[in-house]
Design a protein around this motif. Structure first.
Motif, PDB file in Angstrom:
ATOM      1  N   PRO A  90       6.666  -9.023  11.086  1.00  0.00           N
ATOM      2  CA  PRO A  90       7.289  -8.142  10.096  1.00  0.00           C
ATOM      3  C   PRO A  90       6.467  -6.867   9.910  1.00  0.00           C
ATOM      4  CG  PRO A  90       6.146  -9.943   8.997  1.00  0.00           C
ATOM      5  CD  PRO A  90       6.072 -10.220  10.477  1.00  0.00           C
ATOM      6  N   ASP A  91       7.148  -5.786   9.512  1.00  0.00           N
ATOM      7  CA  ASP A  91       6.465  -4.532   9.215  1.00  0.00           C
ATOM      8  C   ASP A  91       6.000  -4.572   7.753  1.00  0.00           C
ATOM      9  OD1 ASP A  91       5.380  -2.028   9.432  1.00  0.00           O
ATOM     10  OD2 ASP A  91       7.293  -0.970   9.268  1.00  0.00           O
ATOM     11  N   THR A  92       5.070  -5.488   7.515  1.00  0.00           N
ATOM     12  CA  THR A  92       4.451  -5.672   6.202  1.00  0.00           C
ATOM     13  C   THR A  92       2.948  -5.603   6.406  1.00  0.00           C
ATOM     14  OG1 THR A  92       4.294  -8.065   6.496  1.00  0.00           O
ATOM     15  CG2 THR A  92       6.325  -7.226   5.459  1.00  0.00           C
ATOM     16  N   SER A  93       2.199  -5.561   5.318  1.00  0.00           N
ATOM     17  CA  SER A  93       0.738  -5.532   5.473  1.00  0.00           C
ATOM     18  C   SER A  93       0.270  -6.782   6.215  1.00  0.00           C
ATOM     19  CB  SER A  93       0.043  -5.382   4.123  1.00  0.00           C
ATOM     20  OG  SER A  93       0.414  -6.422   3.246  1.00  0.00           O
TER      21      SER A  93
END
Length: 177
Positions: A90-93
């Motif tokens: 995912p494009d999360t931290s």
């Protein structure tokens, strides 16, 4: 043990391709030493579990979901070598951290959480053979894969008293147990 007992195993192959993490969460016909016994997973052992919803987690933490088969962000397939996975990070931290650590080869490897359905194992002395596995999750391991003496390596053995481990599993995974 069979049924509700959740167990974990580790593997070390992991590679990145773009924002994907790929590798093997388990390999077939490779004997692993698990405390006082050895264990082998037979080809086809994951077949039934692949039809269900399997999570991809960080360090077996259900609060750190990286993907799942139901959404299509985790793909699992059995091939002749073992259980291959492909995970869209995912494009999360959390996803960016995992990608950075994987690219630097700082991650410890892969692990998976499972239970053994009735009839899914056989014993020959100190050797356990798994022919069916109820796969619940695969996990990216940030440090070291679990060893038998750690709380993450919730191993079970037919006839063993594992009530303490079962309580830990139930506390950690709630609805799965």
């Amino acid at each position: 043990m069979t049924g509700d007992t959740l167990e974990r195993r580790q593997a070390t192959e992991l590679r990145t391709t773009g924002r994907k993490l790929e590798g093997y969460a388990a390999t077939f016909n490779s004997e692993a030493r698990i405390g006082s016994f050895s264990e082998t997973i037979l080809p086809g052992a994951f077949r039934a579990a692949l039809a269900g919803d399997v999570l991809a987690l960080l360090d077996h933490d259900v609060g750190k979901v990286l993907g799942r088969t139901r959404s299509g962000t985790l793909r699992l397939v059995e091939d002749t070598r073992g259980l291959h996975f492909s995970l869209d990070l995912p494009d999360t931290s959390l996803g960016r951290d995992i990608l950075a650590l994987a690219e630097r080869k700082d991650l410890g490897g892969m692990s998976f959480g499972f239970n053994v359905p009735k009839g899914g194992q056989s014993w020959a002395g100190e050797k356990r053979t798994l022919s069916a596995i109820g796969l619940k999750e695969i996990s990216v391991i940030s440090a070291w894969p679990a060893y038998p003496d750690t709380s993450l390596a919730l191993r079970s053995r037919e006839g063993a008293d594992d009530s303490r481990r079962r309580r830990l599993i139930l506390a950690e995974l709630g609805a799965w147990a």
